[in-house]
Motif scaffolding. Structure first.
Motif, short mmCIF file in Angstrom:
data_model
loop_
_atom_site.label_atom_id
_atom_site.label_comp_id
_atom_site.label_asym_id
_atom_site.label_seq_id
_atom_site.Cartn_x
_atom_site.Cartn_y
_atom_site.Cartn_z
N TYR A 39 0.86 -1.19 0.00
CA TYR A 39 0.00 0.00 0.00
C TYR A 39 0.89 1.24 0.00
CZ TYR A 39 0.97 1.19 4.87
OH TYR A 39 1.60 1.56 6.02
N SER A 44 -3.81 4.14 2.11
CA SER A 44 -4.12 2.71 2.21
C SER A 44 -5.61 2.42 2.17
CB SER A 44 -3.54 2.13 3.50
OG SER A 44 -4.26 2.62 4.62
N TYR A 46 -7.19 2.09 4.79
CA TYR A 46 -7.41 1.52 6.11
C TYR A 46 -7.58 2.67 7.10
CZ TYR A 46 -6.13 -3.03 4.34
OH TYR A 46 -6.11 -4.20 3.63
N GLU A 51 -2.31 3.16 9.84
CA GLU A 51 -1.10 3.77 9.28
C GLU A 51 -0.26 4.42 10.38
OE1 GLU A 51 -1.84 6.26 5.91
OE2 GLU A 51 -2.63 4.61 4.71
N HIS A 162 -2.43 3.49 -5.82
CA HIS A 162 -2.16 2.12 -5.38
C HIS A 162 -0.81 1.65 -5.90
CE1 HIS A 162 -4.76 1.27 -9.11
NE2 HIS A 162 -3.51 1.20 -9.48
N GLY A 168 0.71 -5.47 -5.22
CA GLY A 168 -0.25 -4.48 -5.69
C GLY A 168 -1.00 -4.91 -6.92
#
Ligand SMILES: [Zn+2]
Length: 171
Positions: A39, A44, A46, A51, A162, A168
């Motif tokens: 990421y 990300s 998230y 992070e 990304h 990835g």
């Protein structure tokens, strides 16, 4: 190289979750070295707290941290569970019984045209109850894992948001 904003991070992790009424954590995701996750730090998708916990780590470092529901995917919203007329699911006058099963997750479109995933929680004669809460809402999240690699992101990766290649998207 340390993990800072816009660095590409390659890592392994195990994610275990625990609901408010559960005693023990349940392992729901295991990302190993054979298929690591990549990421871009800061992009990300998230929770921010995820992070934050990785910030400053270097290849070879391991991590072990928890994220509370409020720092993660939030609390469950009872109003995000809705009943839809069974007719909504009729295709050419037919109901696909395989599709309309408790536990199935279906992509739905709301009034504003946004796509949202809904999980079927109950089916009656004329209605389907769907839960649009994030599957990780109200869950305590526990992550353990290892940083495999940290590198600069390419300009293309930054513009796509990304990682390309290992860990990835391949395109
Ligand atoms: Zn791309």
């Amino acid at each position: 190289m340390e993990i800072t904003k816009n660095k590409v991070v390659l890592l392994t992790y195990d994610l275990s979750i625990k609901g408010p009424d559960e005693e023990e954590f349940e392992l729901v995701e295991a990302i190993g070295e054979d298929e690591p996750m990549g990421y871009i730090h800061g992009m990300s998708g998230y929770p921010e707290r995820f992070e934050d916990n990785l910030e400053g780590l270097k290849p070879g470092d391991t991590f072990d941290f928890s994220i509370s529901p409020d720092e993660g995917y939030g609390q469950r919203d009872p109003e995000a569970v809705v009943d839809l007329p069974l007719d909504v699911f009729r295709v050419n006058g037919e109901i696909d019984q395989e599709l309309i099963q408790v536990g199935n997750v279906l992509p739905m479109t709301n009034d504003e045209g946004q796509q949202m995933n809904g999980r079927i929680v109950e089916v009656s004669n004329d209605a389907v109850w769907m839960d649009f809460n994030h599957p990780l809402a109200e869950m305590l999240l526990h992550f353990t894992g290892k940083i495999l690699d940290v590198r600069e992101a390419t300009p293309t990766e930054l513009s796509h948001g990304h990682v390309h290649g290992n860990g990835g998207v391949h395109h």
